[in-house]
Design an enzyme around this catalytic site. Structure first.
Site, mmCIF file in Angstrom:
data_model
loop_
_atom_site.group_PDB
_atom_site.id
_atom_site.type_symbol
_atom_site.label_atom_id
_atom_site.label_comp_id
_atom_site.label_asym_id
_atom_site.label_seq_id
_atom_site.Cartn_x
_atom_site.Cartn_y
_atom_site.Cartn_z
ATOM 1 N N VAL A 78 9.415 31.823 75.284
ATOM 2 C CA VAL A 78 8.428 32.976 75.314
ATOM 3 C C VAL A 78 8.549 33.815 74.011
ATOM 4 O O VAL A 78 7.629 34.147 73.425
ATOM 5 C CB VAL A 78 8.112 33.904 76.735
ATOM 6 N N GLY A 165 5.479 44.478 80.202
ATOM 7 C CA GLY A 165 4.408 43.394 80.058
ATOM 8 C C GLY A 165 4.576 42.303 81.478
ATOM 9 O O GLY A 165 4.531 42.953 82.438
ATOM 10 N N ARG A 258 15.807 41.114 75.394
ATOM 11 C CA ARG A 258 16.370 40.585 74.229
ATOM 12 C C ARG A 258 17.619 41.353 73.662
ATOM 13 O O ARG A 258 17.622 42.415 73.841
ATOM 14 C CB ARG A 258 15.564 40.460 72.762
ATOM 15 N N ASP A 282 21.718 39.311 80.559
ATOM 16 C CA ASP A 282 21.392 37.928 80.522
ATOM 17 C C ASP A 282 21.230 37.748 79.069
ATOM 18 O O ASP A 282 21.574 36.364 78.526
ATOM 19 C CB ASP A 282 20.295 37.749 81.071
ATOM 20 N N HIS A 307 22.180 33.878 79.043
ATOM 21 C CA HIS A 307 20.735 33.737 78.812
ATOM 22 C C HIS A 307 20.300 32.595 79.636
ATOM 23 O O HIS A 307 19.726 31.623 79.062
ATOM 24 C CB HIS A 307 20.661 33.233 77.283
ATOM 25 N N GLY A 309 17.859 33.417 82.074
ATOM 26 C CA GLY A 309 16.668 33.991 82.853
ATOM 27 C C GLY A 309 15.607 32.865 83.172
ATOM 28 O O GLY A 309 15.128 32.990 84.475
HETATM 29 C C1 GLV Z 1 13.854 32.847 76.619
HETATM 30 O O1 GLV Z 1 14.393 33.823 76.297
HETATM 31 C C2 GLV Z 1 12.827 32.773 76.079
HETATM 32 O O2 GLV Z 1 12.161 33.510 75.006
HETATM 33 O O3 GLV Z 1 11.834 31.905 76.398
HETATM 34 C C1 GLV Z 2 6.695 38.667 78.605
HETATM 35 O O1 GLV Z 2 6.369 37.618 79.081
HETATM 36 C C2 GLV Z 2 6.293 39.848 78.860
HETATM 37 O O2 GLV Z 2 5.203 40.248 78.417
HETATM 38 O O3 GLV Z 2 6.971 40.686 79.563
#
Ligand code: GLV
Ligand code: GLV
Length: 343
Positions: A78, A165, A258, A282, A307, A309
């Site tokens: 993501v 989010g 992050r 994480d 990491h 998650g």
């Molecule tokens: C994990 O951290 C992602 O960005 O999918």
């Molecule tokens: C990520 O998916 C976010 O908007 O929290």
């Protein structure tokens, strides 16, 4: 001729989705490790699409190595910190990513880390694993920590979201049964103030407050703070020593967003000097090059995982599928299921 696509990772059980495609000229990194930069730079020449993970820097060097044929970058993540988005826009290259499908898995891990960090699980777990349980004769206040759930003697709990989010909201949904009472949030574009939503959340869950708040209030009032913003310059070290010094001594910080958002050295100091109670981590600046000597790794009240998650069978399969679907649709000129539109 068929469009060439480069796949930077062995996608395990999702590989058949690619291998069955006879309309693509596939170039696949065969090993289980991350592909080398040299391999990628050499093989991307003339490619129409590339499927990357967080480890692959998608920058001018890579685009130049690809040449003008490159139309699509699909990342199985993501987050897009590793992709130079302004450059993609400039060169008219489409970017696919994998939002939504990992929301629930990351929310699960966020709650797990909040519980583990609060309840001293790093220390308690290693005591048992190292055979020291016999030495721990259940002293009434040893291993005690702050409680996530409310009780009649401790009826209020404020949860802060730095980034509210999709993942933040899914994390909140999991916390409702713990009896939390106040929600504060702030963040960037994914967490814009939305008073209609906030009123609906407050009424639905009988919360005392759901409010957009300043960073200062978030620091001062949160019992548990979840860091769930994207990375990049806009959020770099938002949690620094100034922020941490304002936090409550029994508060817990969880970072599943992050690594770059939190100043790791400042967090280690905050734990050592007991500005805050604990941390659940994480994601960490400098990952994956984190040794046993890292100041946070050495902090007993810091629970750290590498990491993971989104690391469930279901979610990783959904992410790989989404990344492949984005890649194929983009290369064939169709609608990508999740295309990032540069802001
Ligand atoms: C994990 O951290 C992602 O960005 O999918
Ligand atoms: C990520 O998916 C976010 O908007 O929290």
């Amino acid at each position: 001729s068929k469009p060439k696509v480069v796949i930077c990772r062995n996608l395990g059980p999702a590989m058949p989705l690619l291998m069955d495609r006879t309309d693509l000229d596939l170039v696949v990194w065969g090993e289980d490790s991350a592909c080398t930069r040299a391999w990628l730079l050499e093989n991307i020449k003339g490619a129409t699409g590339v499927l990357v993970l967080l480890q692959e820097m998608v920058d001018a060097e890579l685009l130049d190595a690809a040449g003008p044929s490159l139309r699509v970058v699909s990342t199985m993540s993501v987050g897009t910190d590793h992709i130079d988005l302004p450059l993609m826009a400039k060169r008219n290259i489409r970017v696919g990513y994998t939002p939504d499908v990992l929301t629930e898995a990351v929310a699960d891990l966020s709650v797990m880390l909040a519980l583990m960090a609060g309840r001293n699980d790093g220390v308690a777990y290693s005591l048992v694993k190292s055979g020291d349980w016999p030495k721990f004769n259940w002293s009434p206040f040893t291993f005690c920590g702050p409680q996530l759930s409310t009780t009649s003697s401790s009826p209020s709990r404020t949860v802060g979201f730095l980034g509210f989010g999709r993942i933040g909201q899914a994390t909140l949904a999991r916390l409702i049964p713990f009896g939390i009472t106040h929600v504060l949030y702030t963040g960037r574009s994914t967490s814009a103030p939305d008073s209609a939503r906030d009123t609906a959340l407050r009424e639905k869950h009988r919360l005392a407050a759901v409010e957009h708040a300043s960073l200062d209030r978030l620091a001062r009032e949160s019992d548990i703070l979840f860091v769930l913003t994207p990375g990049g310059q806009d959020t770099y070290h938002l949690v620094d020593s100034v922020f941490l010094r304002k936090m409550k001594p029994l508060s817990v910080l969880v970072n599943t967003g992050r690594g770059t958002v939190v100043d790791a050295d400042a967090l280690a100091t905050a734990l050592r000097e007991k500005w805050i109670w604990g941390a659940g981590i994480d994601v960490l600046e400098g990952e994956p090059r984190i040794s046993a000597d890292h100041p946070l790794v050495k902090e007993p009240r810091c629970v750290i995982v590498p990491h993971i998650g989104s690391a469930t069978f279901q979610t990783r399969m959904d992410m790989a599928t989404r990344a492949i679907d984005n890649l194929v649709a983009g290369v064939l000129g169709g609608n990508m299921p999740a295309e990032l539109v540069a802001k």
